[in-house]
Design a protein around this motif. Sequence first.
Motif, PDB file in Angstrom:
ATOM      1  N   MET A  24       0.850  -1.186   0.000  1.00  0.00           N
ATOM      2  CA  MET A  24       0.000   0.000   0.000  1.00  0.00           C
ATOM      3  C   MET A  24       0.884   1.233   0.000  1.00  0.00           C
ATOM      4  O   MET A  24       1.526   1.535   1.006  1.00  0.00           O
ATOM      5  N   PRO A  25       0.944   1.957  -1.110  1.00  0.00           N
ATOM      6  CA  PRO A  25       1.878   3.083  -1.236  1.00  0.00           C
ATOM      7  C   PRO A  25       1.492   4.278  -0.380  1.00  0.00           C
ATOM      8  O   PRO A  25       0.317   4.462  -0.019  1.00  0.00           O
ATOM      9  N   GLY A  26       2.498   5.085  -0.054  1.00  0.00           N
ATOM     10  CA  GLY A  26       2.296   6.235   0.825  1.00  0.00           C
ATOM     11  C   GLY A  26       1.337   7.277   0.298  1.00  0.00           C
ATOM     12  O   GLY A  26       0.726   8.007   1.087  1.00  0.00           O
TER      13      GLY A  26
ATOM     14  N   GLU B 228       0.048 -10.125   8.953  1.00  0.00           N
ATOM     15  CA  GLU B 228       1.108  -9.288   9.525  1.00  0.00           C
ATOM     16  C   GLU B 228       1.100  -7.938   8.816  1.00  0.00           C
ATOM     17  O   GLU B 228       1.177  -7.873   7.592  1.00  0.00           O
ATOM     18  N   ILE B 229       1.001  -6.858   9.594  1.00  0.00           N
ATOM     19  CA  ILE B 229       0.982  -5.502   9.039  1.00  0.00           C
ATOM     20  C   ILE B 229       2.285  -4.813   9.394  1.00  0.00           C
ATOM     21  O   ILE B 229       2.650  -4.713  10.570  1.00  0.00           O
ATOM     22  N   VAL B 230       2.995  -4.350   8.374  1.00  0.00           N
ATOM     23  CA  VAL B 230       4.311  -3.739   8.582  1.00  0.00           C
ATOM     24  C   VAL B 230       4.313  -2.328   8.013  1.00  0.00           C
ATOM     25  O   VAL B 230       3.966  -2.122   6.843  1.00  0.00           O
ATOM     26  N   GLY B 231       4.682  -1.352   8.837  1.00  0.00           N
ATOM     27  CA  GLY B 231       4.787   0.029   8.384  1.00  0.00           C
ATOM     28  C   GLY B 231       6.227   0.378   8.022  1.00  0.00           C
ATOM     29  O   GLY B 231       7.168  -0.089   8.673  1.00  0.00           O
ATOM     30  N   TYR B 232       6.392   1.204   6.987  1.00  0.00           N
ATOM     31  CA  TYR B 232       7.713   1.642   6.540  1.00  0.00           C
ATOM     32  C   TYR B 232       7.703   3.160   6.330  1.00  0.00           C
ATOM     33  O   TYR B 232       6.658   3.745   6.039  1.00  0.00           O
ATOM     34  N   THR B 233       8.875   3.772   6.451  1.00  0.00           N
ATOM     35  CA  THR B 233       9.038   5.198   6.168  1.00  0.00           C
ATOM     36  C   THR B 233      10.226   5.386   5.236  1.00  0.00           C
ATOM     37  O   THR B 233      10.951   4.431   4.940  1.00  0.00           O
TER      38      THR B 233
ATOM     39  N   SER C 104       6.315   4.478  11.940  1.00  0.00           N
ATOM     40  CA  SER C 104       5.923   3.288  11.173  1.00  0.00           C
ATOM     41  C   SER C 104       5.120   2.316  12.039  1.00  0.00           C
ATOM     42  O   SER C 104       4.189   1.665  11.556  1.00  0.00           O
ATOM     43  N   GLN C 105       5.468   2.223  13.320  1.00  0.00           N
ATOM     44  CA  GLN C 105       4.714   1.367  14.229  1.00  0.00           C
ATOM     45  C   GLN C 105       3.286   1.894  14.411  1.00  0.00           C
ATOM     46  O   GLN C 105       2.313   1.121  14.391  1.00  0.00           O
ATOM     47  N   ARG C 106       3.148   3.203  14.567  1.00  0.00           N
ATOM     48  CA  ARG C 106       1.821   3.787  14.740  1.00  0.00           C
ATOM     49  C   ARG C 106       0.965   3.601  13.490  1.00  0.00           C
ATOM     50  O   ARG C 106      -0.250   3.372  13.579  1.00  0.00           O
ATOM     51  N   ARG C 107       1.586   3.703  12.338  1.00  0.00           N
ATOM     52  CA  ARG C 107       0.835   3.512  11.091  1.00  0.00           C
ATOM     53  C   ARG C 107       0.359   2.069  10.952  1.00  0.00           C
ATOM     54  O   ARG C 107      -0.788   1.819  10.554  1.00  0.00           O
TER      55      ARG C 107
ATOM     56  N   VAL D 147       2.842   0.759   3.498  1.00  0.00           N
ATOM     57  CA  VAL D 147       2.403  -0.261   4.444  1.00  0.00           C
ATOM     58  C   VAL D 147       2.306  -1.570   3.673  1.00  0.00           C
ATOM     59  O   VAL D 147       1.765  -1.606   2.566  1.00  0.00           O
ATOM     60  N   GLU D 148       2.837  -2.622   4.251  1.00  0.00           N
ATOM     61  CA  GLU D 148       2.742  -3.941   3.632  1.00  0.00           C
ATOM     62  C   GLU D 148       1.946  -4.868   4.538  1.00  0.00           C
ATOM     63  O   GLU D 148       2.080  -4.829   5.759  1.00  0.00           O
TER      64      GLU D 148
END
Length: 230
Positions: free
Chosen positions: A115-117, A152-157, A170-173, A217-218
């Motif tokens: 899921m792109p930013g 599993e939901i993983v946030g990235y910046t 990224s954790q909050r997202r 977000v993946e």
Amino acid sequence: MFTSRRLIIVATAVAMLSGCATPSPYDSQGQAQQSTGMSKTAKYGGLGALAGAIAGAAINHDNRGKGALIGAAAVGAAAAGYGYYADKQEAALRESMANTGVEVQRQGDQIKLIMPGNITFGTDSSDIAPSFYSPLNNLANSFKQFNQNTIEIVGYTDSTGSRQHNMDLSQRRAQAVSTYLTSQGVDSSRLSVRGAGPDQPVASNADANGRAQNRRVEVNLKPIPGQQYQ
């Protein structure tokens, strides 16, 4: 030597049967087919059967041929079962995520949604963007229909700012996505969240376009250990 050769023949035969026993209805659409033309169901069933044959032969010392046959049938059927299940889920996700900006990838026995930013969160924010609600609603409906895997939901910046800030953001997202899916009826026991910050970038952080790709977000879908799939 004769016993080993017989085991290989048995394992191969059962692997072929296991792979062919549960053809995916989506193969004709090209949704769940390897570049070689073998469906994922056949691949998982075949490989699983081969592994099961080896294990079965090792367990049944008195009759290795019989042990190989039993092991191949049991493990091959289980592997093919999840391959068939994942084929159906992948096809449904591709349909529901079409034209939303969310990318669906298949990686072995896992399904990944990227899921792109530009549709997920605003700059330096963990508040869900208006454009993100529709994809998340579609996702929640799919997860309730296909409820036999973990999420599993993983946030990235990107790399802008301090590492600690990016890890927290990224954790909050990731948590925001999890909370929303739960509010839409997805079983919270299936969900896990993780913030990866600027780790594992998919593009260069040296330019704006690359940084935009890294802010994402993946969602990773994996089989439940020990689950029997039909």
